[in-house]
Write a protein that holds these residues in place. Sequence first.
Motif, PDB file in Angstrom:
ATOM      1  N   GLN A   1      40.985  55.779  27.676  1.00 14.24           N
ATOM      2  CA  GLN A   1      41.197  57.163  28.096  1.00 14.24           C
ATOM      3  C   GLN A   1      40.885  57.314  29.583  1.00 14.24           C
ATOM      4  O   GLN A   1      41.585  58.036  30.299  1.00 14.24           O
ATOM      5  CB  GLN A   1      40.324  58.117  27.286  1.00 14.24           C
TER       6      GLN A   1
ATOM      7  N   ASN B   1      39.814  67.087  27.104  1.00 15.39           N
ATOM      8  CA  ASN B   1      40.486  66.440  25.971  1.00 15.39           C
ATOM      9  C   ASN B   1      41.995  66.353  26.212  1.00 15.39           C
ATOM     10  O   ASN B   1      42.774  66.200  25.277  1.00 15.39           O
ATOM     11  CB  ASN B   1      40.202  67.206  24.678  1.00 15.39           C
TER      12      ASN B   1
ATOM     13  N   ARG C   1      43.881  63.305  24.731  1.00 16.08           N
ATOM     14  CA  ARG C   1      44.099  63.387  23.281  1.00 16.08           C
ATOM     15  C   ARG C   1      45.230  64.355  22.944  1.00 16.08           C
ATOM     16  O   ARG C   1      46.086  64.054  22.105  1.00 16.08           O
ATOM     17  CB  ARG C   1      42.805  63.828  22.589  1.00 16.08           C
TER      18      ARG C   1
ATOM     19  N   MET D   1      48.931  63.453  21.291  1.00 18.49           N
ATOM     20  CA  MET D   1      49.440  64.087  20.069  1.00 18.49           C
ATOM     21  C   MET D   1      50.883  64.540  20.250  1.00 18.49           C
ATOM     22  O   MET D   1      51.743  64.283  19.402  1.00 18.49           O
ATOM     23  CB  MET D   1      48.556  65.276  19.693  1.00 18.49           C
TER      24      MET D   1
ATOM     25  N   THR E   1      45.845  54.172  18.005  1.00 11.36           N
ATOM     26  CA  THR E   1      44.516  54.498  18.523  1.00 11.36           C
ATOM     27  C   THR E   1      43.543  53.393  18.144  1.00 11.36           C
ATOM     28  O   THR E   1      43.454  53.018  16.975  1.00 11.36           O
ATOM     29  CB  THR E   1      44.005  55.832  17.947  1.00 11.36           C
TER      30      THR E   1
ATOM     31  N   TYR F   1      44.013  53.342  23.596  1.00 15.24           N
ATOM     32  CA  TYR F   1      45.316  53.393  22.940  1.00 15.24           C
ATOM     33  C   TYR F   1      46.153  52.186  23.360  1.00 15.24           C
ATOM     34  O   TYR F   1      45.986  51.633  24.440  1.00 15.24           O
ATOM     35  CB  TYR F   1      46.078  54.662  23.323  1.00 15.24           C
TER      36      TYR F   1
END
Length: 217
Positions: free
Chosen positions: A171, A188, A191, A195, A209, A215
């Motif tokens: 990340q 965030n 994330r 999505m 993930t 990732y």
Amino acid sequence: MRVLVVEDERVLADAIATGLRREAMAVDVAYDGGGALERTSYVDYDVIVLDRDLPVVHGDEVCRRLVEQRTASRILMLTASGDVDDKVEGLGLGADDYLAKPFVFVELVARVRALGRRSAPALPPVLDRAGIRLDPGKRLVQRDGKEIVLTKKEFAVLEELMRAEGAVVSQEDLLDKAWDENIDPFTNVVRVTMMTLRKKLGEPQVIETVPGVGYKL
């Protein structure tokens, strides 16, 4: 791709930065050579767009110091002079490419992208993995031949995952490459972007993930 624009003409610097951000690049700006050296001391940039005639620390000296430090960043030097001798001198300092002002912006973008591909090993201009084809130059993404429309950040995240060639991308690395220095490190946003990206790419899912790590594609 993370880019640093170093230009003391603030209007021009901000215009270049805005244009590159529209090309899904994460861009920071420094308005003098001292600021450039400070930023490169703690951020690893893929490409540095460096004006020669800078205040505080001259662009030639900035280039010289970066080369001495064996930076992995590729340097595109800008100058008001298109004279052949100036080009030879600039490249002799260790710059990877040279562009005279005034320039056509699409050429600047093409040169920045070409420099960004000069990794080890060198990556092709069009990335192809897991049935996904990504063309940075055309800002085009296809899966199994069907075009997928992505936002700038979704595109940037997918590009970084594809450039990793199956390796895990953290990340922190995604924040570093797809966003700029103004991003909150505790956000965030990665994330949430992941999505929406997964949803747009459809089934079967190709982004995995790796808990506690990051990732991979």
